[in-house]
Design an enzyme around this catalytic site. Structure first.
Site, short mmCIF file in Angstrom:
data_model
loop_
_atom_site.label_atom_id
_atom_site.label_comp_id
_atom_site.label_asym_id
_atom_site.label_seq_id
_atom_site.Cartn_x
_atom_site.Cartn_y
_atom_site.Cartn_z
CG LEU A 235 -4.83 -18.87 -16.14
CD1 LEU A 235 -4.47 -20.35 -16.11
CD2 LEU A 235 -3.70 -18.04 -16.74
CE1 TYR A 236 -9.58 -14.91 -9.68
CE2 TYR A 236 -11.78 -15.48 -10.44
CZ TYR A 236 -10.94 -15.03 -9.45
OH TYR A 236 -11.44 -14.71 -8.21
CB ALA A 237 -12.28 -20.40 -13.40
CB THR B 136 -5.36 -19.87 -10.66
OG1 THR B 136 -6.30 -18.78 -10.63
CG2 THR B 136 -4.52 -19.78 -11.93
#
Length: 430
Positions: A241-243, A245
């Site tokens: 999810l970090y990637a 965003t």
């Protein structure tokens, strides 16, 4: 430079059959991309409008906009003093995430060369805030004042632009970490997407729009298997999810560049390490656990494959940030209206020399003079990828980016800082 999500395809058919196949392939690719971004968009809406009250209210100390106070003559005087340019061709920079690892180092670098710098940070507790406060002390000694606030606070950001007509913004504030997204996904949407949009909204509305350099991430390459990673490679397969965003941030940057004429440069950092680093990074907690005699997890890929990272020393990253700021062209809009096409770029900032994590541990063992208790295990499916490798030719061409610090030298500097910092009574178990 416009971002390319896919490799260029040959649009000239050699036969009717090939033409149909290519059309089907392009249609499938477009459908996959549409599905991905639709899901991401729905996720953003879900967290912003349905989950926000419950998930953020339980974390008031980290997220609330009401916990910060600002204003008054004394406060404004500190902001103006910090923003004062002392060199002939200096720039005035608002640095968000200034109490963070990269933000603090770049802020000091800017100030020492005569630029005006105002820091901005919410001092959240994703990791030990005392480390951030320690960086704040260092910044204060160099003349950098940090405004405490959240990037979602539009009123505060507008106030800062009223006090100082910043020529540049270095946006480094973000919710970091790949694995933490599985525990607190809302924080990534709040900081990395909503916060970025809020900052861009403020920047596009001021009379003299600043040039913006911001932190994307090498994580956007996700499941890409082509190495070394080039800015032209596909980035539509995020592994976390970090990637996702950060990739969303790149698309948002494109939009604000296209509509409002904001000059935007994204930086894809590759595994940054060094003194005053982040405790959630492997080199940092490996050091802590080796000294404590605890076992450390050594991940391996499928079929005992090597896990390697393009470790990049903080001083080299600072050079890349300064080079990006120095070559950033002016935005072309004013008051929300675009007057001409504006610069849009994205750069890899890495060391371009991937090192196996097992070698990292061996170097730490030599420097610490302690044998590590290695616990070799299969890499979990929690967002990590097996290999990263930066192609830095574009950054080299544009502003002469050239990393000079090898891993052993960089880790030697880190260990020296770590032993000094934590021997002074600081706790390393947080």
């Amino acid at each position: 430079m416009l971002l390319q999500l896919m490799h260029n395809m040959d649009n000239t058919p050699s036969s009717p059959g090939k033409s149909k196949m290519e059309k089907r392939t392009r249609w499938q690719t477009s459908l996959q991309k549409l599905t991905f971004w639709s899901i991401l968009s729905m996720g953003v809406i879900y967290f912003l409008f349905f989950r926000a009250p419950s998930s953020f209210s339980s974390d008031v100390s980290r997220r609330s906009l009401r916990t910060y106070s600002y204003g008054g003559a004394a406060w404004e005087k500190k902001v103006r003093s910090s923003a004062q340019v002392t060199s002939k061709n200096g720039i005035s920079v608002l640095v968000t995430g200034a109490a963070g690892f990269v933000g603090s180092h770049v802020s000091i670098g800017l100030k020492r060369r005569g630029d005006g710098v105002v820091g901005f940070d919410n001092f959240n507790d994703y990791y030990d805030p005392t480390l951030k406060r320690g960086r704040q002390v260092l910044l204060a000694k160099t003349g950098v004042f940090i405004v405490e606030g959240d990037v979602n606070d539009a009123a505060l950001l507008k106030k800062l632009f009223e006090i100082v007509p910043f020529t540049h913004v270095l946006h480094l504030a973000a919710q970091a970490g790949v694995r933490y997204a599985m525990q607190n996904p809302g924080s990534y949407v709040h900081s990395n997407i909503a916060g970025f949009v809020n900052l861009l909204e403020v920047c596009k509305s001021v009379a003299s729009q600043p040039a913006i350099v911001w932190a994307s991430s090498s994580s956007v390459y996700g499941l890409n298997t082509k190495v070394p990673f080039s800015e032209k490679d596909r980035t539509d397969q995020p592994a976390s999810l970090y990637a996702a965003t950060k990739k969303a941030g790149e698309e948002i940057a494109h939009t604000y560049n296209h509509i409002y004429g904001l000059s935007l440069t994204g930086l894809r950092f590759f595994t940054v390490y060094g003194p005053w680093g982040r405790p959630d990074m492997a080199y940092f907690f490996f050091t802590k656990d080796i000294l404590k005699g605890n076992s450390i997890p050594i991940f391996e890929g499928a079929n005992h494959g090597t896990v390697a990272r393009d470790f990049t020393y903080i001083d080299d990253i600072v050079k890349g940030c300064l080079g990006s700021l120095d070559t950033a062209e002016k935005s072309t809009g004013s008051g929300g209206k675009k007057r001409a096409p504006a610069q849009l770029r994205v750069f890899n900032l890495g060391n371009t020399s991937p090192v196996p994590v097992t070698d990292l541990v061996s170097i730490l063992e030599r420097l610490l003079k302690v044998k590590a208790k290695r616990n070799v295990m299969r890499m979990p499916q929690n967002g990590d990828v097996q290999f990263t490798h930066a192609n830095i030719s574009y950054a080299k061409k544009e502003f002469g980016y050239k990393p000079t610090t090898d891993l052993e030298t960089g880790l030697k500097n880190f260990v020296k800082w770590y032993l000094s910092y934590y021997s002074a009574g600081k706790k390393a178990d947080q």
